[in-house]
Write a protein that holds these residues in place. Structure first.
Motif, mmCIF file in Angstrom:
data_model
loop_
_atom_site.group_PDB
_atom_site.id
_atom_site.type_symbol
_atom_site.label_atom_id
_atom_site.label_comp_id
_atom_site.label_asym_id
_atom_site.label_seq_id
_atom_site.Cartn_x
_atom_site.Cartn_y
_atom_site.Cartn_z
ATOM 1 N N LEU A 108 31.966 -73.398 6.670
ATOM 2 C CA LEU A 108 31.731 -74.075 5.398
ATOM 3 C C LEU A 108 32.882 -75.010 5.049
ATOM 4 C CD1 LEU A 108 30.233 -71.149 3.271
ATOM 5 C CD2 LEU A 108 28.990 -73.058 4.295
ATOM 6 N N ILE A 109 34.101 -74.547 5.249
ATOM 7 C CA ILE A 109 35.269 -75.377 4.958
ATOM 8 C C ILE A 109 35.254 -76.645 5.802
ATOM 9 C CG2 ILE A 109 37.795 -75.462 5.244
ATOM 10 C CD1 ILE A 109 37.797 -72.475 4.367
ATOM 11 N N ALA A 110 34.767 -76.542 7.040
ATOM 12 C CA ALA A 110 34.699 -77.713 7.917
ATOM 13 C C ALA A 110 33.788 -78.798 7.345
ATOM 14 C CB ALA A 110 34.219 -77.301 9.310
ATOM 15 N N PHE A 111 32.886 -78.408 6.427
ATOM 16 C CA PHE A 111 32.018 -79.379 5.762
ATOM 17 C C PHE A 111 32.477 -79.647 4.326
ATOM 18 C CE2 PHE A 111 29.457 -78.167 9.335
ATOM 19 C CZ PHE A 111 28.810 -79.345 9.670
ATOM 20 N N ASP A 112 33.714 -79.243 4.021
ATOM 21 C CA ASP A 112 34.319 -79.483 2.707
ATOM 22 C C ASP A 112 33.588 -78.733 1.597
ATOM 23 O OD1 ASP A 112 36.302 -80.466 1.080
ATOM 24 O OD2 ASP A 112 35.362 -82.428 0.773
ATOM 25 N N ILE A 113 33.087 -77.538 1.921
ATOM 26 C CA ILE A 113 32.481 -76.637 0.938
ATOM 27 C C ILE A 113 33.509 -75.574 0.593
ATOM 28 C CG2 ILE A 113 30.636 -74.949 0.549
ATOM 29 C CD1 ILE A 113 28.918 -76.677 2.479
ATOM 30 N N ASP A 114 33.685 -75.316 -0.688
ATOM 31 C CA ASP A 114 34.787 -74.479 -1.142
ATOM 32 C C ASP A 114 34.512 -72.990 -1.099
ATOM 33 O OD1 ASP A 114 36.711 -76.559 -2.192
ATOM 34 O OD2 ASP A 114 34.953 -77.069 -3.391
ATOM 35 N N LEU A 115 33.288 -72.580 -1.426
ATOM 36 C CA LEU A 115 33.078 -71.175 -1.759
ATOM 37 C C LEU A 115 31.710 -70.678 -1.311
ATOM 38 C CD1 LEU A 115 34.434 -68.854 -3.530
ATOM 39 C CD2 LEU A 115 32.903 -69.627 -5.353
ATOM 40 N N SER A 116 31.698 -69.508 -0.674
ATOM 41 C CA SER A 116 30.471 -68.747 -0.486
ATOM 42 C C SER A 116 30.522 -67.545 -1.416
ATOM 43 C CB SER A 116 30.339 -68.266 0.964
ATOM 44 O OG SER A 116 29.239 -67.381 1.091
ATOM 45 N N TYR A 117 29.412 -67.271 -2.106
ATOM 46 C CA TYR A 117 29.370 -66.116 -3.002
ATOM 47 C C TYR A 117 29.199 -64.850 -2.164
ATOM 48 C CZ TYR A 117 28.750 -69.660 -6.589
ATOM 49 O OH TYR A 117 28.923 -70.755 -7.406
ATOM 50 N N ALA A 118 30.302 -64.318 -1.709
ATOM 51 C CA ALA A 118 30.307 -63.166 -0.817
ATOM 52 C C ALA A 118 31.650 -62.452 -0.975
ATOM 53 C CB ALA A 118 30.107 -63.618 0.638
ATOM 54 N N PRO A 119 31.663 -61.134 -0.687
ATOM 55 C CA PRO A 119 30.585 -60.309 -0.130
ATOM 56 C C PRO A 119 29.770 -59.574 -1.200
ATOM 57 C CG PRO A 119 32.621 -59.073 -0.085
ATOM 58 C CD PRO A 119 32.959 -60.417 -0.694
ATOM 59 N N VAL A 120 28.588 -59.102 -0.788
ATOM 60 C CA VAL A 120 27.788 -58.194 -1.603
ATOM 61 C C VAL A 120 28.425 -56.803 -1.514
ATOM 62 C CG1 VAL A 120 25.559 -57.032 -1.784
ATOM 63 C CG2 VAL A 120 25.658 -59.490 -1.361
ATOM 64 N N LEU A 121 28.677 -56.192 -2.659
ATOM 65 C CA LEU A 121 29.328 -54.879 -2.701
ATOM 66 C C LEU A 121 28.401 -53.790 -3.220
ATOM 67 C CD1 LEU A 121 32.797 -55.998 -4.119
ATOM 68 C CD2 LEU A 121 32.136 -55.670 -1.731
ATOM 69 N N GLY A 152 38.909 -61.559 6.476
ATOM 70 C CA GLY A 152 38.515 -62.686 7.320
ATOM 71 C C GLY A 152 38.337 -63.964 6.524
ATOM 72 N N MET A 153 37.696 -63.858 5.363
ATOM 73 C CA MET A 153 37.494 -65.040 4.511
ATOM 74 C C MET A 153 38.836 -65.575 4.013
ATOM 75 S SD MET A 153 34.083 -63.827 2.388
ATOM 76 C CE MET A 153 33.931 -65.356 1.441
ATOM 77 N N HIS A 154 39.703 -64.669 3.578
ATOM 78 C CA HIS A 154 41.022 -65.099 3.113
ATOM 79 C C HIS A 154 41.837 -65.733 4.235
ATOM 80 C CE1 HIS A 154 41.155 -62.309 -0.673
ATOM 81 N NE2 HIS A 154 40.577 -63.469 -0.920
ATOM 82 N N SER A 155 41.723 -65.179 5.438
ATOM 83 C CA SER A 155 42.445 -65.743 6.575
ATOM 84 C C SER A 155 42.021 -67.182 6.843
ATOM 85 C CB SER A 155 42.201 -64.889 7.823
ATOM 86 O OG SER A 155 42.819 -65.427 8.965
ATOM 87 N N ALA A 156 40.756 -67.479 6.564
ATOM 88 C CA ALA A 156 40.238 -68.837 6.753
ATOM 89 C C ALA A 156 40.616 -69.768 5.605
ATOM 90 C CB ALA A 156 38.717 -68.796 6.891
ATOM 91 N N GLY A 157 41.024 -69.195 4.466
ATOM 92 C CA GLY A 157 41.400 -70.029 3.327
ATOM 93 C C GLY A 157 40.336 -70.129 2.257
ATOM 94 N N MET A 158 39.397 -69.163 2.231
ATOM 95 C CA MET A 158 38.333 -69.171 1.231
ATOM 96 C C MET A 158 38.495 -67.996 0.287
ATOM 97 S SD MET A 158 34.170 -69.245 1.716
ATOM 98 C CE MET A 158 34.145 -70.988 2.171
ATOM 99 N N LYS A 159 38.252 -68.238 -1.006
ATOM 100 C CA LYS A 159 38.256 -67.187 -2.009
ATOM 101 C C LYS A 159 36.982 -66.344 -1.887
ATOM 102 C CE LYS A 159 41.995 -68.952 -3.984
ATOM 103 N NZ LYS A 159 43.310 -68.301 -3.958
ATOM 104 N N THR A 160 37.027 -65.144 -2.470
ATOM 105 C CA THR A 160 35.896 -64.218 -2.342
ATOM 106 C C THR A 160 35.295 -63.910 -3.708
ATOM 107 O OG1 THR A 160 37.372 -62.290 -2.493
ATOM 108 C CG2 THR A 160 36.886 -63.163 -0.294
ATOM 109 N N THR A 161 34.001 -63.592 -3.691
ATOM 110 C CA THR A 161 33.272 -63.231 -4.906
ATOM 111 C C THR A 161 32.527 -61.925 -4.659
ATOM 112 O OG1 THR A 161 32.933 -65.573 -5.426
ATOM 113 C CG2 THR A 161 31.581 -63.983 -6.617
ATOM 114 N N GLY A 162 32.972 -60.842 -5.262
ATOM 115 C CA GLY A 162 32.277 -59.562 -5.128
ATOM 116 C C GLY A 162 31.098 -59.502 -6.078
#
Length: 348
Positions: A108-121, A152-162
């Protein structure tokens, strides 16, 4: 920036879309499958979104994997959350979940998208809205795998949404179509909510999305519009200091909060920082009119949306040449094959 994230219908922006994205109360967009034809078109669409606003808008998408993955052709198919522990021992499940979190975020970041609403908890697989989107019914197992995916998401540079706080997994009803009611009391706190509280204590969740579910033992409002759940529990008791999203305010589960304008007002008053308004443009206009009125009384501008922007940059062509991407892609393809075999044998 304001608190509203909007959607749009097509694969390019209309004049109306462009005007909305220039409104200072609009913080960003959420993309859907209808906005995607192929990777070339997606790349042009993202550039178009970036060009119309003087601010860097938050571009987001539901891209969990399994049945909830909006972009497929040209993207790695991320296995459903249930597959990690079901088909592997816990250490292998954690390793694969890390791979999935890193890979989905990087693509997603490679396409300049900031955030995926993940993970489902959410825990368990019986709920119609959740099913295989849940990692496990056991809180300890789900916690370990979710934590690995977050890493894994943080390692890539993306924030997470539980999501979906304090837990959507116990009810059978689908909050997209009705307002589910969960009558549990202490077992909700001791079971479903534990994965949220543990990950908050670990400082791993950057954002949380509450459920459009009513828990009448605690409050008569859905969690997404409840002072009790968002302010008393999430902020005061659990000390969560990240971003609180409303789930889509057009979902039937939110209808008990009133019309579209009332839903937005109630969600903000309850403690939501950012609001999602999807799949109903007239509803979006009604929400925006309400926000403009509220903004005159007390500014709704904040840096909440900017806190979720990714700072990582990589091209897709460069990404897929890396050993990390290739190894993790191969690992996930093997898991997809195992999941397909499992379903074929379970449901001949």
């Amino acid at each position: 920036m304001g608190p509203l994230l909007i959607d749009f219908e097509g694969t390019t922006l209309t004049k109306e879309d462009q005007t909305l994205l220039q409104n200072p109360l609009v913080a960003g967009v959420i993309l859907f499958s209808r906005n995607f034809q192929n990777v070339e078109q997606l790349s042009e669409l993202i550039k178009e979104i970036r060009s119309v606003s003087p601010e860097r808008l938050l571009i987001s998408v539901d891209h969990e994997g399994g049945r909830v993955q909006r972009f497929r052709q040209g993207f790695t198919l991320i296995p459903p959350a249930q597959s990690y522990a079901l088909l592997n021992d816990i250490e292998q499940a954690k390793s694969l979940a890390f791979d999935a979190g890193w890979l989905l975020a990087m693509e997603l970041i490679a396409f300049d998208i900031d955030l995926s609403y993940a993970p489902v908890l959410d825990l368990g697989h019986e709920c119609l809205a959740i099913g295989s989107r849940s990692f496990h019914q056991d809180v300890d197992i789900a916690y370990q795998i979710a934590s690995a995916m977050i890493d894994g998401m943080h390692s890539a540079g993306m924030k997470t949404t539980g999501k979906h706080f304090p837990g959507h997994g116990h009810v059978i009803a689908d909050s997209h179509k009705e307002t589910p009611v969960d009558h549990r009391n202490q077992s909700l706190i001791e079971h479903d909510m534990q994965i949220f509280s543990r990950l908050i204590a670990d400082k791993k969740l950057d954002a949380i999305m509450p459920a459009h579910v009513i828990y009448p033992a605690f409050d008569d409002k859905p969690a997404s519009g409840s002072n009790y759940w968002l302010k008393t529990v999430l902020r005061q008791q659990l000390h969560f200091d990240g971003v609180i999203f409303s789930d889509d305010l057009s979902m039937e589960g939110a209808s008990v909060m009133g019309n579209y304008a009332e839903r937005a007002k109630n969600a903000l008053a309850a403690g939501c920082d950012l609001l999602l308004a999807c799949n109903n443009r007239q509803g979006t206009f009604a929400i925006l009119e309400q926000l403009e009125s509220l903004d005159k009384q007390h500014s709704l501008r904040s840096t909440k949306a900017q806190s979720l922007l990714t700072k990582n940059k990589i091209s897709y062509d460069d990404l897929i040449k890396t050993a990390d991407w290739q190894n993790r892609y191969n690992n996930l393809m093997k898991l997809n094959e195992k999941w397909a075999d499992y379903n074929a044998n379970s449901h001949p």
